[in-house]
Design a protein around this motif. Structure first.
Motif, PDB file in Angstrom:
ATOM      1  N   ASN A   5      -1.812 -32.736  15.928  1.00  0.00           N
ATOM      2  CA  ASN A   5      -1.315 -31.509  16.554  1.00  0.00           C
ATOM      3  C   ASN A   5      -0.805 -30.512  15.520  1.00  0.00           C
ATOM      4  OD1 ASN A   5      -1.885 -32.342  19.145  1.00  0.00           O
ATOM      5  ND2 ASN A   5       0.145 -33.166  19.511  1.00  0.00           N
ATOM      6  N   ALA A   6      -0.279 -31.009  14.414  1.00  0.00           N
ATOM      7  CA  ALA A   6       0.252 -30.132  13.380  1.00  0.00           C
ATOM      8  C   ALA A   6      -0.842 -29.321  12.696  1.00  0.00           C
ATOM      9  CB  ALA A   6       1.020 -30.948  12.336  1.00  0.00           C
ATOM     10  N   ALA A   7      -2.093 -29.729  12.879  1.00  0.00           N
ATOM     11  CA  ALA A   7      -3.213 -29.018  12.254  1.00  0.00           C
ATOM     12  C   ALA A   7      -3.836 -27.969  13.167  1.00  0.00           C
ATOM     13  CB  ALA A   7      -4.281 -30.023  11.818  1.00  0.00           C
ATOM     14  N   LEU A   8      -3.357 -27.862  14.418  1.00  0.00           N
ATOM     15  CA  LEU A   8      -3.928 -26.894  15.355  1.00  0.00           C
ATOM     16  C   LEU A   8      -3.560 -25.477  14.911  1.00  0.00           C
ATOM     17  CD1 LEU A   8      -5.543 -26.845  18.045  1.00  0.00           C
ATOM     18  CD2 LEU A   8      -3.353 -26.545  19.179  1.00  0.00           C
ATOM     19  N   SER A   9      -4.564 -24.635  14.779  1.00  0.00           N
ATOM     20  CA  SER A   9      -4.333 -23.293  14.252  1.00  0.00           C
ATOM     21  C   SER A   9      -4.703 -22.217  15.276  1.00  0.00           C
ATOM     22  CB  SER A   9      -5.186 -23.085  12.999  1.00  0.00           C
ATOM     23  OG  SER A   9      -6.559 -22.979  13.356  1.00  0.00           O
ATOM     24  N   VAL A  13      -7.489 -21.984  18.652  1.00  0.00           N
ATOM     25  CA  VAL A  13      -7.255 -21.405  19.980  1.00  0.00           C
ATOM     26  C   VAL A  13      -8.348 -20.381  20.287  1.00  0.00           C
ATOM     27  CG1 VAL A  13      -5.670 -20.005  21.367  1.00  0.00           C
ATOM     28  CG2 VAL A  13      -4.773 -21.818  19.888  1.00  0.00           C
ATOM     29  N   ASP A  14      -8.642 -19.544  19.318  1.00  0.00           N
ATOM     30  CA  ASP A  14      -9.686 -18.536  19.519  1.00  0.00           C
ATOM     31  C   ASP A  14     -11.046 -19.197  19.756  1.00  0.00           C
ATOM     32  OD1 ASP A  14      -7.815 -16.530  19.235  1.00  0.00           O
ATOM     33  OD2 ASP A  14      -8.290 -16.161  17.126  1.00  0.00           O
ATOM     34  N   ALA A  15     -11.306 -20.290  19.052  1.00  0.00           N
ATOM     35  CA  ALA A  15     -12.579 -20.995  19.218  1.00  0.00           C
ATOM     36  C   ALA A  15     -12.703 -21.622  20.607  1.00  0.00           C
ATOM     37  CB  ALA A  15     -12.726 -22.061  18.139  1.00  0.00           C
ATOM     38  N   LEU A  25      -3.532 -23.280  33.885  1.00  0.00           N
ATOM     39  CA  LEU A  25      -2.259 -23.522  33.214  1.00  0.00           C
ATOM     40  C   LEU A  25      -2.527 -23.955  31.783  1.00  0.00           C
ATOM     41  CD1 LEU A  25       0.890 -24.149  33.568  1.00  0.00           C
ATOM     42  CD2 LEU A  25       0.155 -26.478  33.985  1.00  0.00           C
ATOM     43  N   ILE A  26      -1.737 -23.453  30.854  1.00  0.00           N
ATOM     44  CA  ILE A  26      -1.777 -23.924  29.471  1.00  0.00           C
ATOM     45  C   ILE A  26      -0.398 -24.489  29.178  1.00  0.00           C
ATOM     46  CG2 ILE A  26      -2.069 -23.316  27.051  1.00  0.00           C
ATOM     47  CD1 ILE A  26      -3.830 -20.971  27.968  1.00  0.00           C
ATOM     48  N   LEU A  27      -0.335 -25.777  28.978  1.00  0.00           N
ATOM     49  CA  LEU A  27       0.929 -26.465  28.704  1.00  0.00           C
ATOM     50  C   LEU A  27       1.011 -26.728  27.214  1.00  0.00           C
ATOM     51  CD1 LEU A  27       3.470 -27.966  29.719  1.00  0.00           C
ATOM     52  CD2 LEU A  27       2.036 -30.005  29.893  1.00  0.00           C
ATOM     53  N   MET A  28       2.089 -26.265  26.601  1.00  0.00           N
ATOM     54  CA  MET A  28       2.263 -26.464  25.167  1.00  0.00           C
ATOM     55  C   MET A  28       3.583 -27.169  24.904  1.00  0.00           C
ATOM     56  SD  MET A  28       0.900 -22.833  23.684  1.00  0.00           S
ATOM     57  CE  MET A  28       1.934 -21.879  24.787  1.00  0.00           C
ATOM     58  N   GLN A  29       3.496 -28.210  24.126  1.00  0.00           N
ATOM     59  CA  GLN A  29       4.694 -28.855  23.631  1.00  0.00           C
ATOM     60  C   GLN A  29       4.856 -28.387  22.199  1.00  0.00           C
ATOM     61  OE1 GLN A  29       3.128 -32.815  25.099  1.00  0.00           O
ATOM     62  NE2 GLN A  29       5.330 -33.125  25.186  1.00  0.00           N
ATOM     63  N   LEU A  30       6.047 -28.359  21.729  1.00  0.00           N
ATOM     64  CA  LEU A  30       6.260 -27.810  20.393  1.00  0.00           C
ATOM     65  C   LEU A  30       5.910 -28.832  19.310  1.00  0.00           C
ATOM     66  CD1 LEU A  30       9.449 -25.704  21.076  1.00  0.00           C
ATOM     67  CD2 LEU A  30       7.078 -24.951  20.946  1.00  0.00           C
ATOM     68  N   GLU A  31       4.746 -29.442  19.475  1.00  0.00           N
ATOM     69  CA  GLU A  31       4.210 -30.354  18.468  1.00  0.00           C
ATOM     70  C   GLU A  31       3.186 -29.649  17.597  1.00  0.00           C
ATOM     71  OE1 GLU A  31       2.634 -33.553  20.772  1.00  0.00           O
ATOM     72  OE2 GLU A  31       4.606 -34.325  21.296  1.00  0.00           O
ATOM     73  N   VAL A  32       2.842 -28.418  17.965  1.00  0.00           N
ATOM     74  CA  VAL A  32       1.911 -27.621  17.177  1.00  0.00           C
ATOM     75  C   VAL A  32       2.721 -26.557  16.439  1.00  0.00           C
ATOM     76  CG1 VAL A  32       0.025 -28.036  18.795  1.00  0.00           C
ATOM     77  CG2 VAL A  32       1.402 -25.999  19.050  1.00  0.00           C
ATOM     78  N   PRO A  33       2.173 -26.001  15.375  1.00  0.00           N
ATOM     79  CA  PRO A  33       2.910 -24.973  14.634  1.00  0.00           C
ATOM     80  C   PRO A  33       3.311 -23.806  15.538  1.00  0.00           C
ATOM     81  CG  PRO A  33       0.999 -25.708  13.384  1.00  0.00           C
ATOM     82  CD  PRO A  33       0.882 -26.323  14.750  1.00  0.00           C
ATOM     83  N   HIS A  39       0.621 -17.385  19.099  1.00  0.00           N
ATOM     84  CA  HIS A  39      -0.725 -16.833  19.229  1.00  0.00           C
ATOM     85  C   HIS A  39      -1.314 -17.173  20.596  1.00  0.00           C
ATOM     86  CE1 HIS A  39      -4.643 -15.402  17.825  1.00  0.00           C
ATOM     87  NE2 HIS A  39      -5.160 -16.494  18.363  1.00  0.00           N
ATOM     88  N   THR A  40      -1.133 -18.409  21.031  1.00  0.00           N
ATOM     89  CA  THR A  40      -1.662 -18.841  22.324  1.00  0.00           C
ATOM     90  C   THR A  40      -1.011 -18.074  23.462  1.00  0.00           C
ATOM     91  OG1 THR A  40      -2.026 -21.042  21.399  1.00  0.00           O
ATOM     92  CG2 THR A  40      -2.079 -20.845  23.802  1.00  0.00           C
TER      93      THR A  40
END
Length: 48
Positions: A5-9, A13-15, A25-33, A39-40
């Motif tokens: 998850n730390a490598a998600l850029s 997201v654009d891809a 729904l877009i669920l995000m946990q703060l495991e990504v930068p 940006h998302t």
């Protein structure tokens, strides 16, 4: 140790735009930068 998850850029997201645009729904946990989270959120707002 950070996982994948730390490598998600923002570019990832654009891809995945076509897939994400179709989501109810877009669920995000703060495991990504945070840069990717912000940006998302911005892109999702553009998509309505």
């Amino acid at each position: 140790m950070k996982g994948a998850n730390a490598a998600l850029s923002p570019a990832d997201v654009d891809a995945a735009e076509e897939l994400l645009r179709g989501a109810d729904l877009i669920l995000m946990q703060l495991e990504v930068p945070l840069e990717t989270v912000y940006h998302t959120v911005a892109r999702a707002a553009e998509w309505g």
